[in-house]
Design an enzyme around this catalytic site. Structure first.
Site, PDB file in Angstrom:
ATOM      1  N   ARG A  23       0.744  -1.227  -0.116  1.00 30.89           N
ATOM      2  CA  ARG A  23      -0.032   0.186  -0.036  1.00 30.89           C
ATOM      3  C   ARG A  23       0.804   1.138   0.230  1.00 30.89           C
ATOM      4  O   ARG A  23       0.558   2.255   0.724  1.00 30.89           O
ATOM      5  CB  ARG A  23      -1.018   0.143   1.266  1.00 30.89           C
ATOM      6  CG  ARG A  23      -2.117  -1.084   1.062  1.00 30.89           C
ATOM      7  CD  ARG A  23      -3.126  -0.451   0.224  1.00 30.89           C
ATOM      8  NE  ARG A  23      -4.218  -1.512   0.143  1.00 30.89           N
ATOM      9  CZ  ARG A  23      -5.469  -1.355   0.655  1.00 30.89           C
ATOM     10  NH1 ARG A  23      -5.719  -0.562   1.748  1.00 30.89           N
ATOM     11  NH2 ARG A  23      -6.355  -2.521   0.573  1.00 30.89           N
ATOM     12  N   ARG A  27      -3.767   6.608   0.441  1.00 31.38           N
ATOM     13  CA  ARG A  27      -4.320   7.829   1.088  1.00 31.38           C
ATOM     14  C   ARG A  27      -3.465   8.384   2.165  1.00 31.38           C
ATOM     15  O   ARG A  27      -3.752   9.680   2.424  1.00 31.38           O
ATOM     16  CB  ARG A  27      -5.512   7.584   1.921  1.00 31.38           C
ATOM     17  CG  ARG A  27      -6.718   7.173   1.253  1.00 31.38           C
ATOM     18  CD  ARG A  27      -7.769   6.607   1.950  1.00 31.38           C
ATOM     19  NE  ARG A  27      -7.445   5.093   2.207  1.00 31.38           N
ATOM     20  CZ  ARG A  27      -8.240   4.450   2.689  1.00 31.38           C
ATOM     21  NH1 ARG A  27      -9.525   4.386   3.138  1.00 31.38           N
ATOM     22  NH2 ARG A  27      -7.608   3.089   2.966  1.00 31.38           N
ATOM     23  N   ARG A  36      -7.145  11.152  -6.560  1.00 33.63           N
ATOM     24  CA  ARG A  36      -8.280  10.560  -6.405  1.00 33.63           C
ATOM     25  C   ARG A  36      -9.736  11.321  -6.508  1.00 33.63           C
ATOM     26  O   ARG A  36     -10.652  10.895  -6.997  1.00 33.63           O
ATOM     27  CB  ARG A  36      -8.067   9.542  -5.015  1.00 33.63           C
ATOM     28  CG  ARG A  36      -9.264   8.647  -4.839  1.00 33.63           C
ATOM     29  CD  ARG A  36      -8.869   8.056  -3.436  1.00 33.63           C
ATOM     30  NE  ARG A  36     -10.089   7.341  -2.815  1.00 33.63           N
ATOM     31  CZ  ARG A  36     -11.235   7.727  -2.197  1.00 33.63           C
ATOM     32  NH1 ARG A  36     -11.133   9.139  -2.071  1.00 33.63           N
ATOM     33  NH2 ARG A  36     -12.049   7.266  -1.938  1.00 33.63           N
ATOM     34  N   ASP A  73      -6.578  -3.354  -7.699  1.00 29.85           N
ATOM     35  CA  ASP A  73      -7.200  -3.740  -6.416  1.00 29.85           C
ATOM     36  C   ASP A  73      -7.448  -5.173  -6.617  1.00 29.85           C
ATOM     37  O   ASP A  73      -7.517  -5.604  -7.841  1.00 29.85           O
ATOM     38  CB  ASP A  73      -8.487  -3.063  -6.071  1.00 29.85           C
ATOM     39  CG  ASP A  73      -8.694  -3.530  -4.534  1.00 29.85           C
ATOM     40  OD1 ASP A  73      -8.313  -2.641  -3.461  1.00 29.85           O
ATOM     41  OD2 ASP A  73      -9.501  -4.519  -4.282  1.00 29.85           O
ATOM     42  N   TYR A 144     -14.723 -11.816  -0.117  1.00 25.27           N
ATOM     43  CA  TYR A 144     -15.099 -10.848  -0.398  1.00 25.27           C
ATOM     44  C   TYR A 144     -16.395 -10.808  -1.466  1.00 25.27           C
ATOM     45  O   TYR A 144     -17.378 -10.280  -1.158  1.00 25.27           O
ATOM     46  CB  TYR A 144     -14.434  -9.766  -1.138  1.00 25.27           C
ATOM     47  CG  TYR A 144     -13.195  -9.171  -0.112  1.00 25.27           C
ATOM     48  CD1 TYR A 144     -13.467  -8.178   0.593  1.00 25.27           C
ATOM     49  CD2 TYR A 144     -11.899  -9.553   0.128  1.00 25.27           C
ATOM     50  CE1 TYR A 144     -12.651  -7.543   1.402  1.00 25.27           C
ATOM     51  CE2 TYR A 144     -11.181  -9.291   1.067  1.00 25.27           C
ATOM     52  CZ  TYR A 144     -11.511  -8.105   1.638  1.00 25.27           C
ATOM     53  OH  TYR A 144     -10.686  -7.669   2.556  1.00 25.27           O
TER      54      TYR A 144
HETATM   55  O1  CP3 Z   1       0.044   0.442  -3.160  1.00 28.18           O
HETATM   56  C1  CP3 Z   1      -0.422  -0.810  -3.482  1.00 28.18           C
HETATM   57  O2  CP3 Z   1       0.095  -1.756  -2.380  1.00 28.18           O
HETATM   58  C2  CP3 Z   1      -1.053  -1.102  -4.574  1.00 28.18           C
HETATM   59  C3  CP3 Z   1      -2.497  -1.072  -4.441  1.00 28.18           C
HETATM   60  C4  CP3 Z   1      -3.270  -1.876  -3.809  1.00 28.18           C
HETATM   61  C5  CP3 Z   1      -4.495  -1.411  -3.233  1.00 28.18           C
HETATM   62  N1  CP3 Z   1      -5.239  -2.522  -2.771  1.00 28.18           N
HETATM   63  C6  CP3 Z   1      -5.172  -0.313  -3.644  1.00 28.18           C
HETATM   64  C7  CP3 Z   1      -6.297   0.284  -2.518  1.00 28.18           C
HETATM   65  C8  CP3 Z   1      -3.247  -3.130  -3.450  1.00 28.18           C
HETATM   66  C9  CP3 Z   1      -1.975  -4.199  -3.573  1.00 28.18           C
HETATM   67  C10 CP3 Z   1      -4.268  -3.720  -2.954  1.00 28.18           C
HETATM   68  C11 CP3 Z   1      -4.747  -5.125  -2.426  1.00 28.18           C
HETATM   69  C12 CP3 Z   1      -5.875  -5.409  -1.687  1.00 28.18           C
HETATM   70  N2  CP3 Z   1      -7.054  -4.913  -1.801  1.00 28.18           N
HETATM   71  C13 CP3 Z   1      -5.989  -6.259  -0.505  1.00 28.18           C
HETATM   72  C14 CP3 Z   1      -4.863  -7.171  -0.181  1.00 28.18           C
HETATM   73  C15 CP3 Z   1      -3.731  -6.570   0.675  1.00 28.18           C
HETATM   74  C16 CP3 Z   1      -4.370  -6.411   2.130  1.00 28.18           C
HETATM   75  O3  CP3 Z   1      -4.386  -5.034   2.384  1.00 28.18           O
HETATM   76  O4  CP3 Z   1      -4.725  -7.240   2.767  1.00 28.18           O
HETATM   77  C17 CP3 Z   1      -7.326  -6.247  -0.127  1.00 28.18           C
HETATM   78  C18 CP3 Z   1      -7.695  -7.365   0.821  1.00 28.18           C
HETATM   79  C19 CP3 Z   1      -8.060  -5.473  -0.959  1.00 28.18           C
HETATM   80  C20 CP3 Z   1      -9.284  -5.075  -0.834  1.00 28.18           C
HETATM   81  C21 CP3 Z   1      -9.704  -3.839  -0.450  1.00 28.18           C
HETATM   82  N3  CP3 Z   1      -9.207  -2.664  -1.254  1.00 28.18           N
HETATM   83  C22 CP3 Z   1     -10.281  -3.393   0.559  1.00 28.18           C
HETATM   84  C23 CP3 Z   1     -10.861  -4.031   1.793  1.00 28.18           C
HETATM   85  C24 CP3 Z   1     -10.337  -1.862   0.877  1.00 28.18           C
HETATM   86  C25 CP3 Z   1     -11.079  -0.966   1.721  1.00 28.18           C
HETATM   87  C26 CP3 Z   1     -10.240  -0.571   2.904  1.00 28.18           C
HETATM   88  C27 CP3 Z   1      -9.284   0.400   2.821  1.00 28.18           C
HETATM   89  O5  CP3 Z   1      -8.121   0.371   2.881  1.00 28.18           O
HETATM   90  O6  CP3 Z   1      -9.835   1.517   2.064  1.00 28.18           O
HETATM   91  C28 CP3 Z   1      -9.832  -1.460  -0.448  1.00 28.18           C
HETATM   92  C29 CP3 Z   1      -9.492  -0.005  -1.042  1.00 28.18           C
HETATM   93  C30 CP3 Z   1      -8.285   0.304  -1.491  1.00 28.18           C
HETATM   94  N4  CP3 Z   1      -7.421  -0.554  -2.311  1.00 28.18           N
HETATM   95  C31 CP3 Z   1      -7.700   1.454  -1.344  1.00 28.18           C
HETATM   96  C32 CP3 Z   1      -6.417   1.536  -1.857  1.00 28.18           C
HETATM   97  C33 CP3 Z   1      -5.220   2.753  -2.189  1.00 28.18           C
HETATM   98  C34 CP3 Z   1      -8.258   2.707  -0.670  1.00 28.18           C
HETATM   99  C35 CP3 Z   1      -9.259   3.282  -1.564  1.00 28.18           C
HETATM  100  C36 CP3 Z   1      -9.178   4.746  -1.463  1.00 28.18           C
HETATM  101  O7  CP3 Z   1      -8.469   5.780  -1.952  1.00 28.18           O
HETATM  102  O8  CP3 Z   1     -10.249   5.398  -0.751  1.00 28.18           O
END
Ligand code: CP3
Length: 336
Positions: A23, A27, A36, A73, A144
């Site tokens: 990540r 944010r 975004r 994602d 999910y």
């Molecule tokens: O920088 C990076 O690592 C690359 C991008 C990336 C994102 N999600 C962007 C993201 C990666 C590799 C993921 C993987 C991901 N997504 C996982 C596996 C890794 C982990 O955290 O366990 C999972 C479970 C998800 C599913 C997911 N995506 C959830 C549950 C959420 C909501 C929770 C949250 O953090 O907001 C997301 C959203 C998400 N994915 C965001 C980002 C930058 C936030 C979205 C926003 O900008 O509001």
């Protein structure tokens, strides 16, 4: 110039660890929040190759990590297979019903913009930085799909696999197939290594862990390796505890990602002879910063530096992380 991240993934022991942070785009960065907002929302950003490529590169410009991870994602795969997906502000992903049939034929067209992002990032990457693609592992993606979003106990998913094992097997097999195609397309477009995120691997009892975590990850890696023998694969079965050993022995990833709870000395002794190890600083120490963060980082490096090792966090950077702490950590890792 050689890419240190790829050297470590291919089994080299290096004088200082290559590093990236799960990540690392997101944010906690003001430039991410601005982009975004402008893009309309998170999914719009994921499907806009120009902006998604820009977001992928933002942390690299600031901190010069050894690897850039594609901005996308894990839920793109279920969406491409025909399940509805939206991200509700402040509550995370919201998915519709699991589709009756999975749309394998339409999937490639649906995720085409993500593949285009890979192409653009690769074309604009510093020569010393490696490009990582990724996907979710089937068990984690299935949670999910079945829960309709995030969950604490995976009660619906567990009821599903105990109650209708045949249908759950169908779903996992479908995700395996789609994920092999999706990662293969990322590699063809320029991804130099890929990571499989099994974020909820730790929720399963040993027998179910073998069936729904070990076996699908093994199948994906075996199929991908047959097609792309030169591309290293990182597996991250978060929360696997003592089962990390069995997972690594059977799945045989090039690199095993360890979560925050895994003792680095245990990982050095048990896992590093089998694979490169990636991890595992507690992301909350990066919120704290200062000596607490650097001491914890030293501990990890001290134990893992004698074999193939990539420094990372034990899970993703959290939104409240001060960007200057990420700088301090990056500067420290370049100098160890
Ligand atoms: O920088 C990076 O690592 C690359 C991008 C990336 C994102 N999600 C962007 C993201 C990666 C590799 C993921 C993987 C991901 N997504 C996982 C596996 C890794 C982990 O955290 O366990 C999972 C479970 C998800 C599913 C997911 N995506 C959830 C549950 C959420 C909501 C929770 C949250 O953090 O907001 C997301 C959203 C998400 N994915 C965001 C980002 C930058 C936030 C979205 C926003 O900008 O509001």
């Amino acid at each position: 110039m050689t890419k240190l991240l790829l050297d470590a993934l291919r089994g080299q022991t290096l004088p200082r660890p290559p590093f990236w942070f799960m990540r690392q785009a997101g944010r906690y960065l003001p430039e991410y929040r601005a982009l975004r907002q402008d893009a309309g929302g998170f999914l719009d950003l994921c499907f806009n190759p120009e902006r998604a490529a820009e977001v992928t590169l933002q942390p690299i410009r600031r901190y010069g990590m050894s690897g850039a991870i594609l901005f996308s994602d894990i839920l793109i795969v279920p969406m491409a297979l025909g399940q509805s997906l939206r991200f509700a502000e402040g509550e995370g992903p919201v998915l519709g019903e699991v589709p009756e049939v999975l749309n394998f034929v339409g999937a490639a067209r649906a995720y085409a913009p993500v593949i285009e992002t890979v192409r653009r990032v690769r074309a604009n990457l510093p020569t010393e930085t490696a490009l990582l693609g990724f996907a979710g592992s089937p068990w984690t993606v299935a949670t999910y799909m079945i829960e309709g979003g995030s969950s604490r106990d995976f009660a619906k998913t567990k009821a599903f696999f105990y109650g209708d094992t045949a249908r759950f097997t169908w779903l996992i097999d479908g995700i395996v197939t789609a994920t092999v195609e999706y990662l293969s397309a990322q590699i063809d477009a320029g991804a130099e290594a890929v990571q499989l995120f099994d974020s909820w691997a730790g929720a399963l009892a040993p027998r179910e862990f073998e069936r729904w975590v070990i076996e699908p990850n093994r199948q994906i890696i075996t199929a991908l390796r047959a097609r792309h023998p030169e591309t290293p694969i990182i597996a991250f079965p978060r929360g696997s505890g003592v089962l990390y050993k069995k997972f690594t022995e059977i799945v045989r990833p090039d690199c095993i990602g360890i979560d925050t709870q895994v003792p680095p000395d245990w990982a050095a002794e048990v896992l590093q002879p089998l694979a490169c190890v990636q991890g595992n600083l507690d992301p909350l120490t990066v919120v704290a910063g200062g000596q607490a963060m650097l001491k914890a980082a030293v501990d990890i490096c001290t134990h893992l530096k004698h074999g193939p090792f990539i420094f990372n966090l034990g899970h993703g950077i959290v939104p409240q992380t001060p960007p200057e702490h990420v700088r301090a950590l990056s500067d420290f890792l370049r100098a160890v």
